[in-house]
Design a protein around this motif. Structure first.
Motif, PDB file in Angstrom:
ATOM      1  N   LYS A  61      42.797  56.306  96.496  1.00  0.00           N
ATOM      2  CA  LYS A  61      42.821  57.531  95.702  1.00  0.00           C
ATOM      3  C   LYS A  61      41.467  58.229  95.782  1.00  0.00           C
ATOM      4  CE  LYS A  61      46.944  56.297  94.372  1.00  0.00           C
ATOM      5  NZ  LYS A  61      47.028  54.916  94.821  1.00  0.00           N
ATOM      6  N   ILE A  62      41.474  59.554  95.494  1.00  0.00           N
ATOM      7  CA  ILE A  62      40.199  60.282  95.491  1.00  0.00           C
ATOM      8  C   ILE A  62      40.006  61.007  94.165  1.00  0.00           C
ATOM      9  CG2 ILE A  62      40.355  60.597  97.995  1.00  0.00           C
ATOM     10  CD1 ILE A  62      40.669  63.660  97.375  1.00  0.00           C
ATOM     11  N   ASN A  63      38.751  61.193  93.816  1.00  0.00           N
ATOM     12  CA  ASN A  63      38.364  61.894  92.594  1.00  0.00           C
ATOM     13  C   ASN A  63      37.522  63.113  92.935  1.00  0.00           C
ATOM     14  OD1 ASN A  63      37.651  62.161  89.609  1.00  0.00           O
ATOM     15  ND2 ASN A  63      35.637  61.934  90.553  1.00  0.00           N
ATOM     16  N   VAL A  64      37.725  64.172  92.154  1.00  0.00           N
ATOM     17  CA  VAL A  64      36.946  65.408  92.293  1.00  0.00           C
ATOM     18  C   VAL A  64      36.115  65.603  91.030  1.00  0.00           C
ATOM     19  CG1 VAL A  64      37.123  67.929  92.385  1.00  0.00           C
ATOM     20  CG2 VAL A  64      38.573  66.521  93.850  1.00  0.00           C
ATOM     21  N   ALA A 107      41.680  71.282  93.430  1.00  0.00           N
ATOM     22  CA  ALA A 107      41.840  69.823  93.485  1.00  0.00           C
ATOM     23  C   ALA A 107      43.313  69.430  93.455  1.00  0.00           C
ATOM     24  CB  ALA A 107      41.086  69.176  92.331  1.00  0.00           C
ATOM     25  N   ALA A 128      44.232  65.745  95.038  1.00  0.00           N
ATOM     26  CA  ALA A 128      43.319  64.794  94.398  1.00  0.00           C
ATOM     27  C   ALA A 128      44.048  64.102  93.252  1.00  0.00           C
ATOM     28  CB  ALA A 128      42.079  65.517  93.882  1.00  0.00           C
ATOM     29  N   TYR A 130      34.647  62.110  95.656  1.00  0.00           N
ATOM     30  CA  TYR A 130      34.283  63.052  96.712  1.00  0.00           C
ATOM     31  C   TYR A 130      32.814  63.452  96.594  1.00  0.00           C
ATOM     32  CZ  TYR A 130      34.071  67.726  94.374  1.00  0.00           C
ATOM     33  OH  TYR A 130      33.712  68.826  93.642  1.00  0.00           O
ATOM     34  N   ILE A 186      36.821  67.834  99.107  1.00  0.00           N
ATOM     35  CA  ILE A 186      38.140  67.219  98.940  1.00  0.00           C
ATOM     36  C   ILE A 186      38.710  66.814 100.296  1.00  0.00           C
ATOM     37  CG2 ILE A 186      40.528  67.620  98.255  1.00  0.00           C
ATOM     38  CD1 ILE A 186      39.422  69.537  96.088  1.00  0.00           C
ATOM     39  N   SER A 188      36.973  63.830 101.800  1.00  0.00           N
ATOM     40  CA  SER A 188      37.344  62.602 101.100  1.00  0.00           C
ATOM     41  C   SER A 188      38.772  62.189 101.416  1.00  0.00           C
ATOM     42  CB  SER A 188      37.158  62.805  99.592  1.00  0.00           C
ATOM     43  OG  SER A 188      37.260  61.582  98.893  1.00  0.00           O
ATOM     44  N   ARG A 189      39.675  63.174 101.519  1.00  0.00           N
ATOM     45  CA  ARG A 189      41.062  62.865 101.897  1.00  0.00           C
ATOM     46  C   ARG A 189      41.113  62.240 103.298  1.00  0.00           C
ATOM     47  NH1 ARG A 189      45.682  65.547 100.180  1.00  0.00           N
ATOM     48  NH2 ARG A 189      46.597  64.060 101.653  1.00  0.00           N
TER      49      ARG A 189
END
Length: 437
Positions: free
Chosen positions: A66-69, A90, A95, A328, A347, A350-351
């Protein structure tokens, strides 16, 4: 009637919650397997009981990365409308989490609006908000004041909170003894360090950790154990301060689990590539396989303006080596508050890192979209390619900016396109460049 307070309590009782069912469907697994992982603490489902718009996600072993913004206002940039545009960005690009790191004024109006509209998990760092929320200078804040901010954020519906409970006196001693180039680069960690040094008191989040857990358990807020002593340059990586704090975080993880509070552990910020894998395995071992949340790591320090790339390189290695959650980093890192375009670039970078790691880890169905893209490219079907692309608008703009004469190629290779040539031969056709119109 609901017989549990937290996802972890339900899991330990053998109860499959609605949130576990949603996570299982998203992850192509069974609710029973999700329940077992949550019970052991290997997966967290950050999901505050007051966050009604959330679409639950699982973070941890066997789950997609998973990713965070990060976003939020500061004293120099106070435009909430712009920050809400970043929220929309996001959500558009998938995200799974958004952290409101606002550190100026009364932030709860923005945060409540964010929680009301966002299907993504919402995180905060209560330490950032303490001075504005309490309207007190750092030295005037008492231990119980910090707990008031934690409760306020929990009541608003925040799903996970970064709590820097590991920077206690023992960790500070290791930090002071082993000199660093960059000292403390964690904003929350530096504020707590300053408060501890000015007051002579123990870290309030460590000293009153049980009271913090009381609040988090009440609202099923996941604790994200912050790494106040994370390295801020590659030369400080894997030093005594970082490892000393990590040991404290391992003990705090078990204390939280004993109270049925879900846990994530935060990890290093700057680190040479050859140290990343060992750090991921060390964290998983010391912190009992709790989900690991990393900022980067940034693998070199000399590319300001391009740190979304230095971070994505480190993030891909980290996630492939066991990290579960990537924060991110934008091109504006170390330079200014990111604008809307910076947020998009961060984003996407990071993705890329998260998705590349999922492919490497063999996460179920991680390759599906890549295979769809390969099929579309094999047929040279541009509309299908754009449909599969994560950012179809950008892909289309690039293609149309220099349109080819033959739409079965692109302007790079033209009629010498390798795919077109091979397809023609396999279809029994001749390839004759000089005679083709």
């Amino acid at each position: 009637m609901k017989t549990y307070k937290t996802q972890m309590e339900a899991a330990k009782k053998g109860i499959i919650t609605p949130e576990m069912k949603i996570v299982a469907e998203k992850e192509y697994t069974t609710p029973e397997k999700v329940m077992e992982a949550v019970a052991k603490g290997e997966v967290a489902i950050p999901c505050n009981v007051n966050h009604k718009s959330i679409s639950p996600e699982g973070i941890g072993a066997g789950m997609r990365t998973k990713i965070n913004v990060n976003l939020g206002i500061s004293g120099d940039c106070k435009n909430y409308d712009v920050e809400m545009q970043k929220v929309d960005m996001a959500l558009k690009f998938g995200a799974e989490a958004i952290m409101d790191l606002s550190n100026y004024g009364k932030t709860n109006t923005f945060r409540r609006e964010l929680i009301e509209k966002s299907p993504a998990m919402i995180g905060t760092v209560p330490m950032y908000d303490a001075i504005g929320y309490l309207e007190k200078d750092l030295l005037e804040i008492k231990a119980e004041d910090f707990l008031k901010v934690v409760r306020a954020h929990a009541e608003e519906g925040v799903d996970f909170m970064t709590i820097h409970a590991g920077i206690n006196r023992r960790a500070v001693e290791a930090f002071m003894r082993d000199k660093r180039k960059m000292n403390i680069v964690s904003r929350g960690g530096s504020l707590l360090f300053a408060w501890m040094m000015m007051t002579g008191n123990e870290n309030p989040f460590y000293e009153y950790y049980d009271k913090v857990l009381d609040i988090l358990e009440e609202f099923d807020v996941t604790i994200s154990l912050g790494d106040a002593l994370r390295p801020g340059c590659i030369d400080d990586a894997t030093d005594a301060g970082q490892i000393s704090e990590l040991i404290e975080l391992g003990a705090l993880t078990e204390r939280a689990w004993a109270r049925n509070v879900q846990v994530m552990v935060e990890g290093p910020g700057h680190m040479a590539m050859n140290e990343i894998e060992a750090n991921m395995k060390l964290q998983k071992r010391i912190c009992h396989n709790a989900p690991f949340y990393v900022l980067g790591p940034l693998v070199t320090d000399i590319f300001p303006g391009y740190d979304h790339i230095t971070s994505a390189i480190g993030g891909a290695i980290a996630a492939a080596s066991g990290a579960d959650f990537l924060c991110y980093v934008t091109p504006a890192e170390h330079l200014r508050l990111p604008d809307l375009n910076d947020v998009k670039e961060g984003i996407i970078a990071s993705r890329i890192a998260a998705h590349a790691a999922d492919i490497a880890k063999g996460v179920p169905h991680a390759r599906d979209k890549d295979n769809e893209m390969a099929e579309a490219r094999h047929k040279v079907e541009w509309e299908e390619m754009f449909k599969v692309a994560v950012d179809p608008e950008k892909a289309r703009v690039y293609f149309e900016s220099t349109p080819p004469a033959d739409r079965h190629t692109c302007s790079m290779c033209g009629k010498m396109c390798a795919v077109r040539t091979t397809n023609m031969i396999l279809e029994g056709k001749k390839v004759e460049f000089c005679t083709e119109k």
